[in-house]
Design a protein around this motif. Structure first.
Motif, PDB file in Angstrom:
ATOM      1  N   PRO A  46      12.208  31.094  -2.031  1.00  0.00           N
ATOM      2  CA  PRO A  46      11.843  29.783  -1.730  1.00  0.00           C
ATOM      3  C   PRO A  46      12.253  28.718  -3.028  1.00  0.00           C
ATOM      4  N   THR A  47      12.434  29.234  -4.057  1.00  0.00           N
ATOM      5  CA  THR A  47      12.576  28.309  -5.184  1.00  0.00           C
ATOM      6  C   THR A  47      14.204  28.536  -5.565  1.00  0.00           C
ATOM      7  N   ASP A  48      14.759  29.132  -4.854  1.00  0.00           N
ATOM      8  CA  ASP A  48      16.303  28.925  -5.077  1.00  0.00           C
ATOM      9  C   ASP A  48      16.833  27.655  -4.630  1.00  0.00           C
ATOM     10  N   PRO A  49      17.780  27.079  -5.205  1.00  0.00           N
ATOM     11  CA  PRO A  49      18.355  25.836  -4.622  1.00  0.00           C
ATOM     12  C   PRO A  49      19.049  25.668  -3.380  1.00  0.00           C
ATOM     13  N   ALA A  50      19.417  26.958  -3.139  1.00  0.00           N
ATOM     14  CA  ALA A  50      20.165  27.367  -1.754  1.00  0.00           C
ATOM     15  C   ALA A  50      19.104  27.664  -0.596  1.00  0.00           C
ATOM     16  N   TYR A  51      17.842  27.819  -0.864  1.00  0.00           N
ATOM     17  CA  TYR A  51      16.985  28.187   0.358  1.00  0.00           C
ATOM     18  C   TYR A  51      16.926  27.372   1.475  1.00  0.00           C
ATOM     19  N   PHE A  56      29.774  31.122   1.755  1.00  0.00           N
ATOM     20  CA  PHE A  56      29.881  32.523   1.960  1.00  0.00           C
ATOM     21  C   PHE A  56      29.824  33.343   0.694  1.00  0.00           C
ATOM     22  N   GLY A  57      28.876  34.294   0.788  1.00  0.00           N
ATOM     23  CA  GLY A  57      28.773  35.336  -0.443  1.00  0.00           C
ATOM     24  C   GLY A  57      27.821  34.722  -1.533  1.00  0.00           C
ATOM     25  N   TYR A  58      27.304  33.639  -1.204  1.00  0.00           N
ATOM     26  CA  TYR A  58      26.330  33.162  -2.301  1.00  0.00           C
ATOM     27  C   TYR A  58      25.331  34.128  -2.641  1.00  0.00           C
ATOM     28  N   PRO A  59      25.033  34.602  -4.111  1.00  0.00           N
ATOM     29  CA  PRO A  59      24.256  35.779  -4.516  1.00  0.00           C
ATOM     30  C   PRO A  59      22.858  35.881  -3.574  1.00  0.00           C
ATOM     31  N   GLY A  60      22.616  36.897  -3.072  1.00  0.00           N
ATOM     32  CA  GLY A  60      21.441  37.246  -2.384  1.00  0.00           C
ATOM     33  C   GLY A  60      21.395  36.651  -1.019  1.00  0.00           C
ATOM     34  N   SER A  61      22.528  36.076  -0.563  1.00  0.00           N
ATOM     35  CA  SER A  61      22.622  35.373   0.456  1.00  0.00           C
ATOM     36  C   SER A  61      22.766  36.294   1.972  1.00  0.00           C
ATOM     37  N   GLU A  62      22.832  35.840   3.201  1.00  0.00           N
ATOM     38  CA  GLU A  62      22.788  36.646   4.366  1.00  0.00           C
ATOM     39  C   GLU A  62      24.174  36.833   5.055  1.00  0.00           C
ATOM     40  N   ASN A  63      25.288  35.841   4.567  1.00  0.00           N
ATOM     41  CA  ASN A  63      26.478  35.901   5.371  1.00  0.00           C
ATOM     42  C   ASN A  63      27.620  36.082   4.550  1.00  0.00           C
ATOM     43  N   ASP A  64      28.554  36.968   4.740  1.00  0.00           N
ATOM     44  CA  ASP A  64      29.835  36.931   4.003  1.00  0.00           C
ATOM     45  C   ASP A  64      30.851  37.556   5.019  1.00  0.00           C
ATOM     46  N   VAL A  65      31.978  38.158   4.560  1.00  0.00           N
ATOM     47  CA  VAL A  65      33.017  38.415   5.555  1.00  0.00           C
ATOM     48  C   VAL A  65      32.521  39.461   6.534  1.00  0.00           C
ATOM     49  N   ASP A  66      31.745  40.328   6.345  1.00  0.00           N
ATOM     50  CA  ASP A  66      31.253  41.423   7.373  1.00  0.00           C
ATOM     51  C   ASP A  66      30.821  40.701   8.482  1.00  0.00           C
ATOM     52  N   GLU A  67      29.726  39.946   8.222  1.00  0.00           N
ATOM     53  CA  GLU A  67      28.867  38.943   9.147  1.00  0.00           C
ATOM     54  C   GLU A  67      29.801  38.172   9.950  1.00  0.00           C
ATOM     55  N   VAL A 101      29.462  24.257   5.675  1.00  0.00           N
ATOM     56  CA  VAL A 101      29.378  24.808   4.087  1.00  0.00           C
ATOM     57  C   VAL A 101      29.145  23.559   3.311  1.00  0.00           C
ATOM     58  N   LYS A 102      28.317  23.791   2.145  1.00  0.00           N
ATOM     59  CA  LYS A 102      27.893  22.885   1.296  1.00  0.00           C
ATOM     60  C   LYS A 102      27.995  23.406  -0.245  1.00  0.00           C
ATOM     61  N   PRO A 103      28.302  22.429  -1.081  1.00  0.00           N
ATOM     62  CA  PRO A 103      28.215  23.165  -2.528  1.00  0.00           C
ATOM     63  C   PRO A 103      26.599  23.032  -2.720  1.00  0.00           C
ATOM     64  N   VAL A 104      26.385  23.943  -3.600  1.00  0.00           N
ATOM     65  CA  VAL A 104      25.122  24.050  -4.201  1.00  0.00           C
ATOM     66  C   VAL A 104      25.084  23.780  -5.831  1.00  0.00           C
ATOM     67  N   GLY A 105      24.171  22.906  -6.214  1.00  0.00           N
ATOM     68  CA  GLY A 105      24.205  22.255  -7.638  1.00  0.00           C
ATOM     69  C   GLY A 105      25.517  21.615  -8.001  1.00  0.00           C
ATOM     70  N   ILE A 106      25.957  22.187  -9.213  1.00  0.00           N
ATOM     71  CA  ILE A 106      27.355  21.715  -9.639  1.00  0.00           C
ATOM     72  C   ILE A 106      28.629  21.974  -8.934  1.00  0.00           C
ATOM     73  N   GLU A 107      28.320  22.933  -7.914  1.00  0.00           N
ATOM     74  CA  GLU A 107      29.682  23.208  -7.341  1.00  0.00           C
ATOM     75  C   GLU A 107      30.463  22.279  -6.716  1.00  0.00           C
ATOM     76  N   SER A 108      31.874  22.460  -6.649  1.00  0.00           N
ATOM     77  CA  SER A 108      32.893  21.500  -6.095  1.00  0.00           C
ATOM     78  C   SER A 108      33.181  21.404  -4.718  1.00  0.00           C
ATOM     79  N   SER A 109      33.106  20.581  -3.962  1.00  0.00           N
ATOM     80  CA  SER A 109      33.354  20.446  -2.528  1.00  0.00           C
ATOM     81  C   SER A 109      34.631  21.146  -2.167  1.00  0.00           C
ATOM     82  N   ASP A 110      35.422  20.702  -3.040  1.00  0.00           N
ATOM     83  CA  ASP A 110      36.966  21.127  -2.716  1.00  0.00           C
ATOM     84  C   ASP A 110      36.890  22.637  -2.790  1.00  0.00           C
ATOM     85  N   ILE A 111      36.566  23.277  -3.868  1.00  0.00           N
ATOM     86  CA  ILE A 111      36.374  24.794  -4.108  1.00  0.00           C
ATOM     87  C   ILE A 111      35.850  25.329  -2.987  1.00  0.00           C
TER      88      ILE A 111
END
Length: 303
Positions: free
Chosen positions: A228-233, A240-251, A277-287
């Motif tokens: 719950p303390t992670d900014p992406a919680y 997709f593939g955010y560290p420790g997250s639930e969904n990536d290519v296989d899902e 999808v949404k940028p977390v922290g300083i991530e770029s929307s376009d990226i």
């Protein structure tokens, strides 16, 4: 699958999530909508309220000239106002209904074909009453929408315990609601989101088959629910593939596979599958948008 994925679906994106500075109806709306419209990977877009009437007209013209399928997301309007379509307090429920009627008016201004919304919170008790009130609200909303044109209403299913803690909630309950609302509006349907399934404690197979007769919109994305303390919680829709997250290519492969099985997507289909999808922290929307496109291409190649 080697066939071009755009032959099997309309690929869309939730604009106000990819560019969250626009979610309140302000900010660089026209500029960021233009980025999506001019990217021919996308044939659909979901936008939300635009507070300035002149900018609404500008965006409506852009959407029309770009020949892009348009949806309207009323979810931020409800959530931002803490509005509840199944409130036991009649004044609060009327407030939520009126908010959606205003959203429907804007959706028509923008020539949207579909409007997405969500239920209110799950109550601590008397859930049956809350469901009945939600159905009543949705029927009134559908009648209002149909009186003005052909706008379809789509109820998005959310978590009932992790973050949004919505009444709907489980997809089996969503189907019960949809059965009743379709007695008023045959075009009413459900919106299922890959991002929400881990929080709903449902697999793609279970959720999509349960709701197969009622799905009229699909989202793809990711969630993080480990810490719950992670900014992406919660219901934040990280890449997709955010560290420790639930969904990536296989899902995503599994979700697309079931969408094919139930016939929601298929050769020649115009049904929308939209990134949320949404940028977390300083991530770029376009990226984050570009990464999502790469993820979908990779998943499609594995089908």
């Amino acid at each position: 699958m080697k066939t071009d994925l755009q032959h099997y679906m309309q690929v869309g994106i939730v604009h106000f999530m990819a560019y969250p500075q626009t979610i309140g109806g302000e900010g660089p709306i026209a500029e960021t909508v233009n980025k999506i419209i001019t990217d021919d990977f996308f044939s659909a877009i979901e936008i939300t309220r635009i507070n300035d009437s002149e900018q609404r007209k500008q965006v409506a013209q852009m959407l029309e000239s770009g020949r892009i399928t348009t949806g309207f997301g009323a979810q931020p309007i409800l959530l931002g106002n803490k509005a509840d379509l199944n409130s036991f307090d009649e004044e609060k429920r009327r407030f939520a209904i009126d908010l959606i009627k205003g959203a429907i008016d804007q959706a028509y201004e923008l020539n949207a074909g579909k409007l997405g919304l969500l239920s209110g919170p799950k109550p601590d008790q008397n859930e049956e009453k809350a469901v009945a009130l939600l159905i009543d609200s949705l029927k009134e909303i559908c009648r209002y929408a149909r009186a003005k044109g052909n706008l379809a209403i789509s109820l998005e299913t959310f978590d009932d315990a992790t973050d949004k803690k919505c009444l709907v909630g489980p997809n089996r309950l969503a189907v019960e609601v949809a059965k009743e609302v379709r007695k008023t509006d045959a075009n009413f349907g459900l919106m299922l989101d890959l991002s929400h399934l881990p929080m709903q404690r449902e697999t793609s197979r279970d959720a999509l088959y349960t709701a197969s007769d009622y799905i009229n919109h699909a989202h793809i994305g990711n969630c993080y629910i480990k810490n719950p303390t992670d900014p992406a919680y919660g219901d934040v829709h990280p890449r997709f593939g955010y560290p420790g997250s639930e969904n990536d290519v296989d899902e995503l492969v599994e979700y697309l596979k079931i969408l094919l099985e139930i016939g929601y997507i298929g050769e020649g289909s115009d049904n929308v599958v939209a990134f949320e999808v949404k940028p977390v922290g300083i991530e770029s929307s376009d990226i984050v948008v570009a990464q999502s496109k790469r993820t979908l291409r990779k998943a499609w190649s594995k089908l």
